[in-house]
Scaffold this motif. Structure first.
Motif, PDB file in Angstrom:
ATOM      1  N   ARG A   1       0.840  -1.192   0.000  1.00 28.70           N
ATOM      2  CA  ARG A   1       0.000   0.000   0.000  1.00 28.70           C
ATOM      3  C   ARG A   1       0.884   1.255   0.000  1.00 28.70           C
ATOM      4  NH1 ARG A   1      -3.184  -0.845   5.426  1.00 28.70           N
ATOM      5  NH2 ARG A   1      -1.156  -1.762   5.914  1.00 28.70           N
ATOM      6  N   GLY A   2       0.351   2.341  -0.521  1.00 28.05           N
ATOM      7  CA  GLY A   2       1.070   3.614  -0.504  1.00 28.05           C
ATOM      8  C   GLY A   2       1.495   4.010   0.892  1.00 28.05           C
ATOM      9  N   ILE A   3       0.617   3.805   1.864  1.00 26.97           N
ATOM     10  CA  ILE A   3       0.916   4.209   3.245  1.00 26.97           C
ATOM     11  C   ILE A   3       2.101   3.421   3.798  1.00 26.97           C
ATOM     12  CG2 ILE A   3      -0.737   2.598   4.341  1.00 26.97           C
ATOM     13  CD1 ILE A   3      -1.312   4.891   6.384  1.00 26.97           C
ATOM     14  N   TYR A   4       2.216   2.158   3.392  1.00 22.45           N
ATOM     15  CA  TYR A   4       3.371   1.368   3.837  1.00 22.45           C
ATOM     16  C   TYR A   4       4.666   1.940   3.251  1.00 22.45           C
ATOM     17  CZ  TYR A   4       6.683  -2.383   4.635  1.00 22.45           C
ATOM     18  OH  TYR A   4       7.803  -3.083   5.024  1.00 22.45           O
ATOM     19  N   LEU A   5       4.639   2.293   1.970  1.00 18.73           N
ATOM     20  CA  LEU A   5       5.856   2.833   1.341  1.00 18.73           C
ATOM     21  C   LEU A   5       6.234   4.190   1.918  1.00 18.73           C
ATOM     22  CD1 LEU A   5       5.424   1.767  -2.398  1.00 18.73           C
ATOM     23  CD2 LEU A   5       6.843   0.724  -0.621  1.00 18.73           C
ATOM     24  N   LEU A   6       5.242   5.014   2.239  1.00 20.57           N
ATOM     25  CA  LEU A   6       5.530   6.305   2.879  1.00 20.57           C
ATOM     26  C   LEU A   6       6.202   6.079   4.227  1.00 20.57           C
ATOM     27  CD1 LEU A   6       5.381   9.370   3.208  1.00 20.57           C
ATOM     28  CD2 LEU A   6       2.969   9.141   3.856  1.00 20.57           C
ATOM     29  N   GLY A   7       5.651   5.185   5.035  1.00 22.35           N
ATOM     30  CA  GLY A   7       6.256   4.875   6.336  1.00 22.35           C
ATOM     31  C   GLY A   7       7.640   4.251   6.168  1.00 22.35           C
ATOM     32  N   HIS A   8       7.786   3.418   5.159  1.00 19.47           N
ATOM     33  CA  HIS A   8       9.069   2.762   4.870  1.00 19.47           C
ATOM     34  C   HIS A   8      10.147   3.803   4.532  1.00 19.47           C
ATOM     35  CE1 HIS A   8      11.860  -0.201   3.224  1.00 19.47           C
ATOM     36  NE2 HIS A   8      11.896   0.461   2.089  1.00 19.47           N
ATOM     37  N   LEU A   9       9.791   4.785   3.736  1.00 16.86           N
ATOM     38  CA  LEU A   9      10.768   5.829   3.374  1.00 16.86           C
ATOM     39  C   LEU A   9      11.174   6.639   4.610  1.00 16.86           C
ATOM     40  CD1 LEU A   9       9.306   7.040  -0.043  1.00 16.86           C
ATOM     41  CD2 LEU A   9      11.481   5.835   0.315  1.00 16.86           C
ATOM     42  N   ILE A  10      10.209   6.952   5.467  1.00 21.37           N
ATOM     43  CA  ILE A  10      10.549   7.709   6.685  1.00 21.37           C
ATOM     44  C   ILE A  10      11.475   6.881   7.579  1.00 21.37           C
ATOM     45  CG2 ILE A  10       9.624   8.874   8.740  1.00 21.37           C
ATOM     46  CD1 ILE A  10       6.971   9.259   7.137  1.00 21.37           C
ATOM     47  N   ALA A  11      11.193   5.584   7.702  1.00 26.31           N
ATOM     48  CA  ALA A  11      12.034   4.714   8.536  1.00 26.31           C
ATOM     49  C   ALA A  11      13.455   4.616   7.980  1.00 26.31           C
ATOM     50  CB  ALA A  11      11.412   3.319   8.643  1.00 26.31           C
ATOM     51  N   VAL A  12      13.565   4.486   6.657  1.00 26.20           N
ATOM     52  CA  VAL A  12      14.889   4.396   6.027  1.00 26.20           C
ATOM     53  C   VAL A  12      15.641   5.719   6.164  1.00 26.20           C
ATOM     54  CG1 VAL A  12      16.060   4.176   3.779  1.00 26.20           C
ATOM     55  CG2 VAL A  12      14.291   2.528   4.439  1.00 26.20           C
ATOM     56  N   HIS A  13      14.952   6.820   5.988  1.00 23.86           N
ATOM     57  CA  HIS A  13      15.618   8.126   6.098  1.00 23.86           C
ATOM     58  C   HIS A  13      15.991   8.430   7.549  1.00 23.86           C
ATOM     59  CE1 HIS A  13      13.785   9.529   2.012  1.00 23.86           C
ATOM     60  NE2 HIS A  13      14.522   8.455   1.919  1.00 23.86           N
ATOM     61  N   ASP A  14      15.224   7.900   8.485  1.00 24.78           N
ATOM     62  CA  ASP A  14      15.553   8.061   9.900  1.00 24.78           C
ATOM     63  C   ASP A  14      16.897   7.407  10.212  1.00 24.78           C
ATOM     64  OD1 ASP A  14      14.196   9.558  11.776  1.00 24.78           O
ATOM     65  OD2 ASP A  14      13.371   7.827  12.822  1.00 24.78           O
ATOM     66  N   ALA A  15      17.104   6.252   9.640  1.00 20.64           N
ATOM     67  CA  ALA A  15      18.359   5.532   9.876  1.00 20.64           C
ATOM     68  C   ALA A  15      19.550   6.298   9.296  1.00 20.64           C
ATOM     69  CB  ALA A  15      18.280   4.132   9.272  1.00 20.64           C
ATOM     70  N   MET A  16      19.291   7.179   8.333  1.00 16.39           N
ATOM     71  CA  MET A  16      20.380   7.988   7.772  1.00 16.39           C
ATOM     72  C   MET A  16      21.012   8.883   8.840  1.00 16.39           C
ATOM     73  SD  MET A  16      18.644   9.212   4.148  1.00 16.39           S
ATOM     74  CE  MET A  16      20.082  10.079   3.491  1.00 16.39           C
ATOM     75  N   LEU A  17      20.189   9.372   9.755  1.00 14.35           N
ATOM     76  CA  LEU A  17      20.719  10.251  10.811  1.00 14.35           C
ATOM     77  C   LEU A  17      21.807   9.544  11.609  1.00 14.35           C
ATOM     78  CD1 LEU A  17      17.356  11.877  11.963  1.00 14.35           C
ATOM     79  CD2 LEU A  17      19.328  13.113  11.019  1.00 14.35           C
ATOM     80  N   ILE A  18      21.584   8.250  11.894  1.00 11.98           N
ATOM     81  CA  ILE A  18      22.571   7.448  12.627  1.00 11.98           C
ATOM     82  C   ILE A  18      23.802   7.202  11.739  1.00 11.98           C
ATOM     83  CG2 ILE A  18      22.970   5.239  13.796  1.00 11.98           C
ATOM     84  CD1 ILE A  18      20.808   6.896  15.164  1.00 11.98           C
ATOM     85  N   LEU A  19      23.560   6.763  10.509  1.00 10.74           N
ATOM     86  CA  LEU A  19      24.661   6.443   9.597  1.00 10.74           C
ATOM     87  C   LEU A  19      25.555   7.654   9.328  1.00 10.74           C
ATOM     88  CD1 LEU A  19      22.712   4.212   7.061  1.00 10.74           C
ATOM     89  CD2 LEU A  19      24.714   3.485   8.385  1.00 10.74           C
ATOM     90  N   LEU A  20      24.926   8.837   9.309  1.00  4.61           N
ATOM     91  CA  LEU A  20      25.677  10.067   9.021  1.00  4.61           C
ATOM     92  C   LEU A  20      26.204  10.728  10.292  1.00  4.61           C
ATOM     93  CD1 LEU A  20      23.251  11.519   6.321  1.00  4.61           C
ATOM     94  CD2 LEU A  20      25.511  10.514   5.907  1.00  4.61           C
ATOM     95  N   ASP A  21      25.933  10.081  11.437  1.00  4.47           N
ATOM     96  CA  ASP A  21      26.395  10.621  12.722  1.00  4.47           C
ATOM     97  C   ASP A  21      25.846  12.035  12.943  1.00  4.47           C
ATOM     98  OD1 ASP A  21      27.716  10.409  15.108  1.00  4.47           O
ATOM     99  OD2 ASP A  21      29.667  11.056  14.333  1.00  4.47           O
ATOM    100  N   MET A  22      24.557  12.176  12.649  1.00  7.63           N
ATOM    101  CA  MET A  22      23.924  13.498  12.746  1.00  7.63           C
ATOM    102  C   MET A  22      22.852  13.553  13.836  1.00  7.63           C
ATOM    103  SD  MET A  22      23.532  14.700   8.770  1.00  7.63           S
ATOM    104  CE  MET A  22      25.005  15.206   7.825  1.00  7.63           C
ATOM    105  N   GLY A  23      22.885  12.601  14.750  1.00  7.59           N
ATOM    106  CA  GLY A  23      21.917  12.645  15.851  1.00  7.59           C
ATOM    107  C   GLY A  23      21.094  11.381  15.961  1.00  7.59           C
ATOM    108  N   GLU A  24      20.056  11.440  16.779  1.00  4.03           N
ATOM    109  CA  GLU A  24      19.195  10.289  17.037  1.00  4.03           C
ATOM    110  C   GLU A  24      18.091  10.183  15.986  1.00  4.03           C
ATOM    111  OE1 GLU A  24      19.656   8.028  19.594  1.00  4.03           O
ATOM    112  OE2 GLU A  24      21.541   9.136  19.653  1.00  4.03           O
ATOM    113  N   GLU A  25      17.525   8.986  15.870  1.00  5.31           N
ATOM    114  CA  GLU A  25      16.353   8.807  15.008  1.00  5.31           C
ATOM    115  C   GLU A  25      15.186   9.636  15.539  1.00  5.31           C
ATOM    116  OE1 GLU A  25      16.392   4.667  15.623  1.00  5.31           O
ATOM    117  OE2 GLU A  25      17.231   4.189  13.662  1.00  5.31           O
TER     118      GLU A  25
END
Lengths: 164, 164
Positions: free
Chosen positions: B44-68
């Protein structure tokens, strides 16, 4: 490794991984599946396959790497939307074009030295390029990689259609 | 401009253009359309929207830019497939999370100087990084941009669903 060498590797790695993902998907899909629409009323897989070949063909011109290999596809798969042209190549032909083109692009890309990827592409003038140095050959790879991924996400929907 | 400055601009331009394309699509889609499947039997579209937010949240950790910002989304939209978790945030909440997260990432990305994008991300060790200098912070932006485009191609299918 210099930053220039590192970034050229990064961008070409993304391109190559995206091409491999498309190769794997094409191997899994039957000719019949590729003829189907990616979703009800949307583009057919065969149109998107032809579209990708037409777009990648134009890269040869933009990168100053020779002539287009399949110029006849431009009208069918780039200028016109799906279903607008009645007679189109069949799936087997397009599979063969895709493979030949990927091989050709791979050879040409390997011949270019890292620093030369930062030279201007052919759709930008020397004057424009002075102020817009990001309009270089590497940017063509970058933008066509994101374009390929966009349609790859759609083509992926053709798999396991019977299970849905 | 140095090649380092040029390439950082190129990659961030692609990221920003992809985020803008997603913003434009979200504006066009109704909450009801986002609840629909991108194709019969698919996410569903809503799943993909949530999936993108979850993946982009993990970027903050990977980039050492703060907490999720939204760690509770990981289990629903990343670890599990669509429909596995019954209770999920609604479309309005996810739209709000998406906007807040894009703003936050935009601020953090602008603070990083071009040369620092070539530093290692947090999932690679200092020893590995010596031989694999492409596993840098800029590569996180590059791979997440192609990931976003992949799902953007799918979400685009939700538009004009009634016309099909």
């Amino acid at each position: 490794m210099s930053n220039t060498e590192i970034i050229v590797k990064m961008v070409l790695d993304r391109w190559n991984a995206s091409i491999s993902a498309m190769d794997n998907l094409l191997q899994k899909l039957s000719d019949e599946e590729i003829q189907m629409e990616i979703a009800p009323g949307k583009n057919r897989g065969i149109y998107l396959l032809g579209h990708l070949i037409a777009v990648h063909d134009a890269m040869l011109i933009l990168l100053d790497m020779g002539e287009e290999m399949f110029p006849e596809l431009k009208d069918i798969f780039l200028t016109n939307p799906d279903h607008a042209v009645a007679k189109i190549p069949d799936t087997k032909e397009l599979r063969s074009y895709w493979k030949k083109q990927c091989d050709e692009l791979n050879v040409k890309f390997k011949q270019l030295q890292p620093e030369h990827w930062f030279a201007k592409h052919t759709a930008v003038s020397s004057e424009e390029f002075i102020n817009e140095p990001h309009r270089n050959k590497l940017n063509i790879i970058l933008t066509r990689t994101t374009h390929l991924q966009y349609h790859l996400g759609q083509l992926k929907l053709l798999g396991n259609r019977n299970k849905s």
